[in-house]
Design a protein around this motif. Structure first.
Motif, PDB file in Angstrom:
ATOM      1  N   LEU A   1      -2.017  37.961  62.263  1.00 42.32           N
ATOM      2  CA  LEU A   1      -2.207  38.125  60.820  1.00 42.32           C
ATOM      3  C   LEU A   1      -1.170  37.336  60.024  1.00 42.32           C
ATOM      4  N   LEU A   2       0.063  37.310  60.511  1.00 37.68           N
ATOM      5  CA  LEU A   2       1.101  36.547  59.817  1.00 37.68           C
ATOM      6  C   LEU A   2       0.759  35.064  59.801  1.00 37.68           C
ATOM      7  N   MET A   3       0.295  34.520  60.924  1.00 43.13           N
ATOM      8  CA  MET A   3      -0.013  33.090  60.976  1.00 43.13           C
ATOM      9  C   MET A   3      -1.220  32.743  60.099  1.00 43.13           C
TER      10      MET A   3
ATOM     11  N   ALA B   1      -2.836  30.061  55.231  1.00 45.25           N
ATOM     12  CA  ALA B   1      -3.578  30.112  53.968  1.00 45.25           C
ATOM     13  C   ALA B   1      -2.694  29.786  52.774  1.00 45.25           C
ATOM     14  N   LEU B   2      -1.409  30.125  52.847  1.00 40.37           N
ATOM     15  CA  LEU B   2      -0.510  29.868  51.721  1.00 40.37           C
ATOM     16  C   LEU B   2       0.137  28.487  51.787  1.00 40.37           C
ATOM     17  N   SER B   3       0.576  28.070  52.966  1.00 39.07           N
ATOM     18  CA  SER B   3       1.363  26.840  53.069  1.00 39.07           C
ATOM     19  C   SER B   3       0.506  25.581  53.124  1.00 39.07           C
TER      20      SER B   3
ATOM     21  N   THR C   1       5.590  44.007  54.767  1.00 38.72           N
ATOM     22  CA  THR C   1       4.132  43.967  54.853  1.00 38.72           C
ATOM     23  C   THR C   1       3.659  42.598  55.330  1.00 38.72           C
ATOM     24  N   VAL C   2       2.378  42.531  55.664  1.00 40.32           N
ATOM     25  CA  VAL C   2       1.790  41.273  56.118  1.00 40.32           C
ATOM     26  C   VAL C   2       1.901  40.204  55.037  1.00 40.32           C
ATOM     27  N   LEU C   3       1.590  40.567  53.797  1.00 36.86           N
ATOM     28  CA  LEU C   3       1.607  39.590  52.717  1.00 36.86           C
ATOM     29  C   LEU C   3       3.015  39.067  52.456  1.00 36.86           C
ATOM     30  N   ILE C   4       4.010  39.955  52.397  1.00 39.52           N
ATOM     31  CA  ILE C   4       5.380  39.531  52.126  1.00 39.52           C
ATOM     32  C   ILE C   4       5.934  38.721  53.299  1.00 39.52           C
ATOM     33  N   GLY C   5       5.664  39.165  54.514  1.00 37.20           N
ATOM     34  CA  GLY C   5       6.107  38.398  55.678  1.00 37.20           C
ATOM     35  C   GLY C   5       5.468  37.027  55.737  1.00 37.20           C
ATOM     36  N   GLY C   6       4.155  36.968  55.471  1.00 43.69           N
ATOM     37  CA  GLY C   6       3.475  35.672  55.475  1.00 43.69           C
ATOM     38  C   GLY C   6       3.972  34.756  54.383  1.00 43.69           C
TER      39      GLY C   6
ATOM     40  N   LEU D   1       7.127  29.970  52.836  1.00 44.62           N
ATOM     41  CA  LEU D   1       8.220  29.255  52.174  1.00 44.62           C
ATOM     42  C   LEU D   1       9.075  28.506  53.187  1.00 44.62           C
ATOM     43  N   LEU D   2       9.261  29.102  54.361  1.00 47.02           N
ATOM     44  CA  LEU D   2      10.082  28.481  55.393  1.00 47.02           C
ATOM     45  C   LEU D   2       9.497  27.154  55.866  1.00 47.02           C
ATOM     46  N   ILE D   3       8.194  27.105  56.101  1.00 47.14           N
ATOM     47  CA  ILE D   3       7.597  25.884  56.660  1.00 47.14           C
ATOM     48  C   ILE D   3       7.015  24.969  55.592  1.00 47.14           C
TER      49      ILE D   3
END
Length: 540
Positions: free
Chosen positions: A325-327, A332-334, A391-396, A401-403
């Protein structure tokens, strides 16, 4: 020609001896690093897999059914047709990697996202996509601004609706009183999508629409048959449908396409057949003969169980689902943000002090330690925006932001590698800048963009510090099912076993097993990136 030691004006002394010494020093340093890493991996793998605990008969059976035949066929192909051997090895590798990823997809469809929800959102996306295709067909008659506004409105209304006035399409689909069983939904949803891809692939190879239709129907039928077999064998039919559509069908389609189009190399498929059928025959033989295999800690129980207070019963299942789920959230964001920023900076941004300042900062951000991004996520998402921790959203979002700088840099390099002559030819044909970017630049740069993104995701999936900083729990006993659910991840679970539950059993059993699983996922992701890069480099 330079002698053993000559002097050239303006360049200095030229010495072959110094060059030879430097070359061997580099080779020695490289080999030292590789050997040291190999020793470490062997040490960890020995603890996790325990290969020496197997019966001698187990080794003898697999030597007779797998090792000896594969070695003989591989040695023959290596001497007579190396390209054929590469093809056979690629088919075996494709099956192994797709099995791993389809297993993760099975977790997603079986335990995280109900198949009916997936179907409802698929229907919700089909409607706006059809409307967009229809508008594209008449793009000369519809102003660009109207098309953009209509596209956004259609997608929003289809997926979210208007609360209190208009239900979204997914909501309406989920309220249908009579729905098919889950394995039927997955068969037609996932298997149908894969069958369309397989059909298009064979139609292009054979230049025959009928061949594509036959291949697509065969792919869908295979998915359905494997799913039905689960009803009689006791295996979850939904999981079988996912694994068939995600691993068996694509591998078989690739092997079939190679057999049709690569006449000189298709003999390499014999190597793949020897490896696959040799492994299956060996597995059946040791089961019939009663030979015990290695007492590995990486077994079905470890992969499908949650955490336990004892190392023998500890499992990685919730952490695997959390990483998936994190990936998905990270990608989806990055991906759209990173590629969009790269396109703007390379194709639209003027060359001035401000853009050069942005360039320098992006390069610097790519080297910032991951714990800093964890602090950023904690400060922005949790403290400032008031979101729940871990949470999944905050972790993702934090891992995205990291990548993000890495995705931007790799995408810019891929876009920059597109020859300027192609852009000029597009402009010469009367295309606008947007049309040139859409039809020329992005298609040519997409392989490099995809490769860089996969490698960036490989870094994100192994990070622990950002998740610790945003308050992700070290241990979870159930899978997250929503973006607002608490989430753990594989590296975080391994960290918990090695710190919070530090004991001799966890150090020698659960921790090595978790490390091996995480390394297998990382190697699989990196191998996909390498294969894609080599494929598109050979075609360019």
């Amino acid at each position: 020609m330079a002698t053993q030691s000559d002097t050239i004006e303006g360049f200095g002394q030229v010495s072959r001896r110094a060059g030879i010494i430097f070359r061997y020093l580099l080779m020695g340093a490289t080999m030292f690093g590789i050997v040291t890493l190999a020793i470490l991996l062997v040490y960890v793998a020995n603890d996790a897999l325990q290969p020496l605990t197997a019966d001698p008969g187990w080794y003898l059976v697999f030597f007779a059914t797998l090792v000896a035949p594969a070695t003989l066929v591989g040695a023959y192909l290596a001497r007579t047709n190396l390209d054929a051997l590469k093809l056979g090895a690629l088919v075996v590798g494709t099956l192994a990697v797709t099995l791993m990823f389809s297993g993760g997809a099975a977790i997603l469809f079986v335990d995280i996202v109900p198949p009916l929800v997936s179907l409802s959102y698929a229907v919700g996306l089909v409607v706006p996509f059809a409307a967009v295709v229809l508008m594209t067909k008449y793009e000369d008659q519809i102003p660009f601004t109207v098309r953009v506004a209509a596209t956004g409105a259609i997608f929003f209304l289809s997926l979210f609706g208007i609360p209190g006035y208009y239900h979204s399409i997914p909501e309406m689909v989920q309220k249908i009183p009579v729905v098919p069983t889950e394995w039927v939904i997955v068969t037609f949803l996932l298997g149908g999508g894969v069958s369309v891809v397989v059909g298009l692939y064979f139609a292009r190879l054979r230049e025959n629409t009928r061949a594509g239709v036959v291949a697509g129907v065969a792919a869908l039928a295979a998915t359905g048959l494997f799913a039905v077999s689960g009803l009689f064998t006791g295996v979850n039919p939904t999981a079988l449908a996912v694994v068939t559509a995600g691993a068996f069908v694509p591998t078989a389609a690739y092997a079939g396409g190679a057999a049709l189009t690569r006449e000189h190399e298709r003999v390499g498929l014999l190597f793949a057949a020897v490896v696959i059928f040799g492994a299956l025959v060996g597995a059946v033989a040791v089961d019939v003969l009663g030979f015990a295999g290695p007492q590995s800690w990486v077994d079905w129980q470890f992969l499908t169980s949650s955490h336990s207070g004892t190392a023998e019963n500890a499992g990685l299942y919730p952490a695997i689902g959390g990483s998936i789920l994190l990936m998905i959230t990270v990608a989806a964001l990055s991906f759209p943000l990173g590629v969009g920023a790269a396109v703007y900076l390379e194709e639209y941004a003027p060359d001035n002090v401000f853009t050069r300042f942005i360039d320098v900062n992006i390069s610097n951000l790519a080297g910032v330690p991951s714990v800093v991004y964890g602090l950023l996520g904690l400060g922005v998402f949790v403290t400032y925006l008031g979101q729940a921790t871990g949470t999944v959203l905050i972790g993702g979002a934090t891992l995205a932001l990291l990548i993000l700088p890495i995705v931007i840099i790799s995408s810019r390099e891929a876009i920059r590698s597109v020859p300027s002559d192609m852009r000029q030819a597009s402009y010469g044909m009367g295309a606008t800048r947007w049309q040139t970017v859409k039809n020329v630049v992005l298609p040519e740069a997409f392989p490099g963009i995809l490769t860089g993104t996969i490698l960036a995701l490989g870094r994100a999936i192994g990070e622990t510090a950002p998740l610790i900083m945003i308050g992700a729990p070290n241990v979870l006993f159930s899978l997250p099912t929503e973006l607002s659910s608490k989430v753990s991840a594989m590296p975080l679970q391994v960290y918990a076993w090695s710190s919070l539950f530090a004991s001799e059993d966890f150090y020698t059993k659960a921790v090595p097993a978790g490390v091996v699983v995480l390394l297998a996922v990382l190697l699989a992701m990196n191998s996909v990136a390498i294969v894609l890069r080599n494929k598109f480099e050979s075609e360019s």
